[in-house]
Design a protein around this motif. Structure first.
Motif, PDB file in Angstrom:
ATOM      1  N   ARG A 165     -79.652 -18.195  -5.399  1.00 52.68           N
ATOM      2  CA  ARG A 165     -80.681 -18.653  -6.318  1.00 52.68           C
ATOM      3  C   ARG A 165     -81.661 -17.570  -6.729  1.00 52.68           C
ATOM      4  O   ARG A 165     -82.571 -17.242  -5.984  1.00 52.68           O
ATOM      5  CB  ARG A 165     -81.457 -19.797  -5.682  1.00 52.68           C
ATOM      6  CG  ARG A 165     -80.554 -20.956  -5.370  1.00 52.68           C
ATOM      7  CD  ARG A 165     -81.295 -22.227  -5.206  1.00 52.68           C
ATOM      8  NE  ARG A 165     -80.386 -23.314  -5.539  1.00 52.68           N
ATOM      9  CZ  ARG A 165     -80.774 -24.488  -5.957  1.00 52.68           C
ATOM     10  NH1 ARG A 165     -82.036 -24.727  -6.103  1.00 52.68           N
ATOM     11  NH2 ARG A 165     -79.905 -25.408  -6.245  1.00 52.68           N
ATOM     12  N   PRO A 166     -81.502 -17.030  -7.912  1.00 54.98           N
ATOM     13  CA  PRO A 166     -82.573 -16.205  -8.437  1.00 54.98           C
ATOM     14  C   PRO A 166     -83.765 -17.104  -8.764  1.00 54.98           C
ATOM     15  O   PRO A 166     -83.584 -18.295  -9.024  1.00 54.98           O
ATOM     16  CB  PRO A 166     -81.975 -15.611  -9.713  1.00 54.98           C
ATOM     17  CG  PRO A 166     -80.948 -16.609 -10.130  1.00 54.98           C
ATOM     18  CD  PRO A 166     -80.432 -17.247  -8.871  1.00 54.98           C
ATOM     19  N   ALA A 167     -84.971 -16.543  -8.736  1.00 56.42           N
ATOM     20  CA  ALA A 167     -86.154 -17.374  -8.981  1.00 56.42           C
ATOM     21  C   ALA A 167     -86.268 -17.796 -10.442  1.00 56.42           C
ATOM     22  O   ALA A 167     -86.836 -18.832 -10.753  1.00 56.42           O
ATOM     23  CB  ALA A 167     -87.409 -16.618  -8.561  1.00 56.42           C
ATOM     24  N   ALA A 168     -85.731 -16.970 -11.331  1.00 61.99           N
ATOM     25  CA  ALA A 168     -85.875 -17.285 -12.745  1.00 61.99           C
ATOM     26  C   ALA A 168     -84.745 -16.646 -13.529  1.00 61.99           C
ATOM     27  O   ALA A 168     -84.078 -15.737 -13.046  1.00 61.99           O
ATOM     28  CB  ALA A 168     -87.217 -16.774 -13.259  1.00 61.99           C
ATOM     29  N   TYR A 169     -84.556 -17.143 -14.748  1.00 58.25           N
ATOM     30  CA  TYR A 169     -83.555 -16.551 -15.639  1.00 58.25           C
ATOM     31  C   TYR A 169     -84.083 -15.239 -16.179  1.00 58.25           C
ATOM     32  O   TYR A 169     -85.266 -15.089 -16.434  1.00 58.25           O
ATOM     33  CB  TYR A 169     -83.275 -17.509 -16.796  1.00 58.25           C
ATOM     34  CG  TYR A 169     -82.384 -16.921 -17.858  1.00 58.25           C
ATOM     35  CD1 TYR A 169     -81.021 -16.824 -17.659  1.00 58.25           C
ATOM     36  CD2 TYR A 169     -82.923 -16.436 -19.043  1.00 58.25           C
ATOM     37  CE1 TYR A 169     -80.194 -16.270 -18.629  1.00 58.25           C
ATOM     38  CE2 TYR A 169     -82.108 -15.881 -20.017  1.00 58.25           C
ATOM     39  CZ  TYR A 169     -80.744 -15.805 -19.807  1.00 58.25           C
ATOM     40  OH  TYR A 169     -79.937 -15.253 -20.758  1.00 58.25           O
ATOM     41  N   GLY A 170     -83.209 -14.274 -16.364  1.00 58.83           N
ATOM     42  CA  GLY A 170     -83.636 -13.016 -16.967  1.00 58.83           C
ATOM     43  C   GLY A 170     -82.472 -12.298 -17.592  1.00 58.83           C
ATOM     44  O   GLY A 170     -81.326 -12.663 -17.372  1.00 58.83           O
ATOM     45  N   HIS A 171     -82.787 -11.263 -18.377  1.00 54.74           N
ATOM     46  CA  HIS A 171     -81.714 -10.452 -18.954  1.00 54.74           C
ATOM     47  C   HIS A 171     -80.796  -9.926 -17.865  1.00 54.74           C
ATOM     48  O   HIS A 171     -79.620  -9.703 -18.085  1.00 54.74           O
ATOM     49  CB  HIS A 171     -82.299  -9.247 -19.680  1.00 54.74           C
ATOM     50  CG  HIS A 171     -82.963  -9.578 -20.971  1.00 54.74           C
ATOM     51  ND1 HIS A 171     -82.339 -10.271 -21.968  1.00 54.74           N
ATOM     52  CD2 HIS A 171     -84.191  -9.296 -21.428  1.00 54.74           C
ATOM     53  CE1 HIS A 171     -83.163 -10.392 -22.992  1.00 54.74           C
ATOM     54  NE2 HIS A 171     -84.298  -9.827 -22.692  1.00 54.74           N
ATOM     55  N   ASP A 172     -81.384  -9.675 -16.683  1.00 55.19           N
ATOM     56  CA  ASP A 172     -80.607  -9.070 -15.606  1.00 55.19           C
ATOM     57  C   ASP A 172     -79.973 -10.126 -14.702  1.00 55.19           C
ATOM     58  O   ASP A 172     -79.414  -9.798 -13.670  1.00 55.19           O
ATOM     59  CB  ASP A 172     -81.499  -8.147 -14.775  1.00 55.19           C
ATOM     60  CG  ASP A 172     -82.665  -8.891 -14.134  1.00 55.19           C
ATOM     61  OD1 ASP A 172     -82.957 -10.008 -14.586  1.00 55.19           O
ATOM     62  OD2 ASP A 172     -83.260  -8.364 -13.190  1.00 55.19           O
TER      63      ASP A 172
ATOM     64  N   ALA B   6     -75.573 -14.728 -11.231  1.00 58.17           N
ATOM     65  CA  ALA B   6     -76.438 -15.501 -10.340  1.00 58.17           C
ATOM     66  C   ALA B   6     -77.150 -16.614 -11.116  1.00 58.17           C
ATOM     67  O   ALA B   6     -77.266 -17.748 -10.638  1.00 58.17           O
ATOM     68  CB  ALA B   6     -77.453 -14.581  -9.671  1.00 58.17           C
ATOM     69  N   CYS B   7     -77.609 -16.298 -12.319  1.00 62.77           N
ATOM     70  CA  CYS B   7     -78.290 -17.317 -13.132  1.00 62.77           C
ATOM     71  C   CYS B   7     -77.298 -18.392 -13.583  1.00 62.77           C
ATOM     72  O   CYS B   7     -77.631 -19.578 -13.622  1.00 62.77           O
ATOM     73  CB  CYS B   7     -78.938 -16.678 -14.351  1.00 62.77           C
ATOM     74  SG  CYS B   7     -80.464 -15.844 -13.957  1.00 62.77           S
TER      75      CYS B   7
ATOM     76  N   ARG C  78     -76.660 -20.737 -10.770  1.00 64.30           N
ATOM     77  CA  ARG C  78     -77.829 -21.583 -10.524  1.00 64.30           C
ATOM     78  C   ARG C  78     -77.938 -22.694 -11.571  1.00 64.30           C
ATOM     79  O   ARG C  78     -78.398 -23.791 -11.291  1.00 64.30           O
ATOM     80  CB  ARG C  78     -79.090 -20.694 -10.551  1.00 64.30           C
ATOM     81  CG  ARG C  78     -80.400 -21.444 -10.471  1.00 64.30           C
ATOM     82  CD  ARG C  78     -80.798 -21.755  -9.047  1.00 64.30           C
ATOM     83  NE  ARG C  78     -81.876 -22.712  -8.978  1.00 64.30           N
ATOM     84  CZ  ARG C  78     -83.165 -22.399  -8.900  1.00 64.30           C
ATOM     85  NH1 ARG C  78     -83.531 -21.135  -8.861  1.00 64.30           N
ATOM     86  NH2 ARG C  78     -84.081 -23.345  -8.827  1.00 64.30           N
ATOM     87  N   MET C  79     -77.504 -22.380 -12.783  1.00 63.10           N
ATOM     88  CA  MET C  79     -77.666 -23.329 -13.886  1.00 63.10           C
ATOM     89  C   MET C  79     -76.548 -24.374 -13.931  1.00 63.10           C
ATOM     90  O   MET C  79     -76.707 -25.445 -14.541  1.00 63.10           O
ATOM     91  CB  MET C  79     -77.678 -22.529 -15.195  1.00 63.10           C
ATOM     92  CG  MET C  79     -78.239 -23.218 -16.406  1.00 63.10           C
ATOM     93  SD  MET C  79     -80.012 -23.440 -16.324  1.00 63.10           S
ATOM     94  CE  MET C  79     -80.614 -21.938 -17.075  1.00 63.10           C
TER      95      MET C  79
END
Lengths: 151, 512
Positions: free
Chosen positions: A88-95, A99-100, A103-104
């Motif tokens: 789980r990354p804490a938030a979505y990002g370009h990077d 992982a995103c 999570r989604m």
């Protein structure tokens, strides 16, 4: 384009960056093989969330990617459905990349979420390891019971 | 005496590796340094390869801007080959690029920029609860809708490109994928779905109503006109951002650059925005609202503060080099990004720059009244789809009606020089190529983020983000959310470098 196969192996990464080329090299390795009719292999590149369209409609999806922090290089790492979705990354990002996407998946796919597994290794990876990862991802795609390995 | 604190933090939610160092004194950012922490090296990868290899390699620079890089690489080769792209080739290239913008603008706004509104820094904000409902990462209502809708609209690129991902349908002379009538109908449906969602959820009104807003006063009237406007994403953004003070931070140098993009077909119903400039996004350079004609010869790259060998002063991309050099002057050199300059000046690019150079009345008025603040910059990105979507519709229709071709055969490119200028979602993107004996002998790329995240130049002038940060108030140095807003308003994307899955908790990052 979308994929009609029920079993899919999605290889993620950047073939021009050595620390991130495990997925594309496994893709190349699998592309040279005769695959079972209901398995397709996808060069997912750096598409991250855009790979959602290759997850939808599948029964089982195996992601292959470079992994960081799970085990030393030269070891294969396999995460089963629950463990893969726990990354789980804490938030979505370009990077965010894969992982995103992982999570989604539950929120976007809902009840149509296929069985997920994540296969990979910490870079750098020699050719033997790439072959091993290709074997492993194919076996899991074909329905082998996931034996989780991680440090 | 004012006590100064220096903060160093990795900037997550940007592409690749970007690190910002900010010196804070008296609760304000006193100075800032923007550092790209990873060498890319795509220019070296391309040197010595076949003339056309940029078409395959450069789209893999970035997972988000692949179509923009493909467009720039194709345009550079169009020039090197001396070939003209037929009208339908232009329409199809433009359609794919605009769809990438439609997707990226919404994902940046709702998944990255406004995700901060749902964070703990805004617990006391009167609209925090609603922001949590909309933008909580991975579960917010708007977040999930955005993922669904932007995934759907991207199918248009897969249809018109004939392959996805890693499409290579753009080539010198046009495109090699010719959509069928049923392909175009499918694209219409996908675009109509996006437009319906955008009008209902994002604007809260039809595109025509939004287009009628010509000034800051009109914007206020629109906001109070209907509950749908206030509850729309744009309406909510304006209400939240004003109360959060985003209308007072992030101004920077106030220079704006547009290379120009989206060439109009010779026969089209789409009118030029500026008379005589046959592009949907006109070219120009603006100091404030004073707009000058664009001249690509005025672009240079500085490396005094970058870890590259100095060729002896600032160079045009066709004359420069990208040779890593990391010894001797580490005190001065602090970034793997170069410092691009236009006519010697740093310049902002991206949606706000496009609005200013195109003389869009609303944004010129906002610029005059408040300056290029975070609020205005993000508003430009949030509302750019209102300009693009109807044009995509027109060009899809014209592709169906126009018997003009999609491709002119250029012949083999043995020698030549090409300049491929276009716009990615984040702003001006350029590829410069020299070809000799069928091989690439020189390739330079300047991305929009190179403009924004540049270090200081040969004259010690700060880069765009560095300057925009100066003066930013920081209430809580352990969670400098204001700094995050300023940086994210430029949507920095330091290329796709390493994308591995990290074990949860294995890295300690200060999340902005």
């Amino acid at each position: 384009m979308s994929c009609q196969h029920e079993r899919r192996i999605i290889c993620a990464g950047n073939r021009y960056v050595p620390q991130d080329d495990i997925g594309p090299r496994v893709f190349d390795c699998l592309s040279r093989r005769d695959l079972p009719a209901d398995v397709c292999v996808i060069d997912g590149g750096l598409m991250g969330l855009d790979l959602l369209r290759f997850v939808e409609g599948a029964r089982r999806v195996v992601f292959v990617d470079a992994l960081q922090g799970f085990a030393p290089p030269d070891l294969t790492v396999v995460l089963g459905h629950r463990a893969a979705l726990e990354e789980r990354p804490a938030a979505y990002g370009h990077d965010g990349g894969l992982a995103c996407l992982l999570r989604m998946l539950p929120a976007v796919c809902g009840e149509a979420l296929p069985e997920i597994a994540l296969v990979g290794s910490e870079p750098p990876a020699g050719e033997d390891l790439i072959e091993k990862l290709a074997d492993l991802s194919l076996r899991i795609a074909m329905g082998a019971v996931v034996q989780e390995t991680r440090s | 005496m004012t006590h100064a604190t220096t903060l160093r933090f990795p900037m997550n939610r940007v592409e690749g590796d970007l690190e910002i160092e900010a010196e804070i004194a008296g609760g304000l950012v006193a100075d800032a340094w923007c550092s790209g922490t990873m060498f890319r090296g795509f220019e070296q990868i391309l040197a010595g390869r076949g003339a056309l290899d940029g078409l395959v390699i450069t789209p893999r620079i970035c997972g988000i801007c692949g179509t923009a890089h493909l467009t720039a690489a194709s345009r550079a080769l169009d020039g090197a080959a001396g070939v003209e792209v037929p009208d339908n080739g232009l329409r199809l290239r433009n359609t794919a690029l605009m769809i990438e913008h439609l997707q990226s603008d919404m994902r940046h706004a709702f998944l990255m920029f406004m995700a901060d509104f749902a964070g703990p820094a805004y617990l006391q904000h009167p609209l925090h609860e609603e922001a949590v409902r909309r933008y909580t990462p991975f579960s917010g209502e708007t977040t999930i809708e955005t993922v669904h809708e932007t995934k759907k609209v991207l199918e248009i690129v897969a249809i018109v490109g004939g392959q996805w991902p890693h499409s290579s349908y753009m080539v010198p002379g046009g495109v090699v994928s010719v959509p069928s009538e049923s392909d175009l109908i499918q694209c219409f449906h996908l675009l109509a779905r996006y437009r319906r969602w955008y009008e209902k959820r994002v604007l809260g009104c039809e595109l025509e109503r939004w287009d009628a807003i010509r000034s800051a006063a009109d914007l206020d009237v629109w906001l109070e006109e209907k509950n749908e406007h206030r509850q729309s994403e744009v309406g909510f953004y304006l209400r939240f951002a004003r109360q959060a003070g985003l209308d007072a931070i992030g101004k920077g140098h106030g220079n704006f650059l547009s290379y120009g993009a989206l060439d109009l077909p010779r026969q089209t119903k789409v009118k030029p925005v500026i008379e005589g400039d046959m592009r949907l996004v006109p070219a120009g350079f603006a100091r404030g609202a004073a707009i000058e004609a664009f001249d690509h010869e005025k672009i240079t790259e500085h490396v005094a503060h970058s870890w590259f060998e100095d060729p002896g002063g600032a160079r045009h991309p066709l004359d420069g080099s990208t040779s890593p050099y990391a010894s001797g002057r580490e005190g001065d050199k602090y970034s793997w990004a170069k410092a691009p300059r236009y006519d010697g000046a740093p310049a902002e690019t991206g949606p706000l720059a496009e609005m200013i150079v195109a003389r869009r009345p609303l944004f010129l008025d906002l610029l005059r009244k408040a300056g290029p603040t975070v609020l205005v910059r993000e508003l430009a990105r949030l509302t750019r789809p209102a300009l693009l979507a109807p044009v995509v519709e027109t060009w899809l229709r014209e592709m169906s009606d126009d018997g003009d071709g999609f491709y002119n055969r250029p012949g083999e490119i043995v020698e030549g020089v090409g300049i491929g200028l276009t716009h990615a979602a984040r702003g001006a993107l350029g590829h410069w190529v020299k070809i000799q004996d069928r091989k690439i002998v020189h390739y330079q790329i300047i991305t929009p983020t190179a403009w924004h995240a540049s270090p200081r130049d040969d004259n010690g002038i700060r880069g765009v983000i560095e300057e925009a940060l100066v003066g930013t108030p920081v209430k809580d140095a352990s969670n400098p959310i204001e700094i995050g807003h300023v940086i994210r308003s430029f949507d920095p994307c330091l290329v796709c470098t390493v994308h591995s899955v990290s074990k949860h908790g294995s890295r300690t990052l200060i999340r902005l």
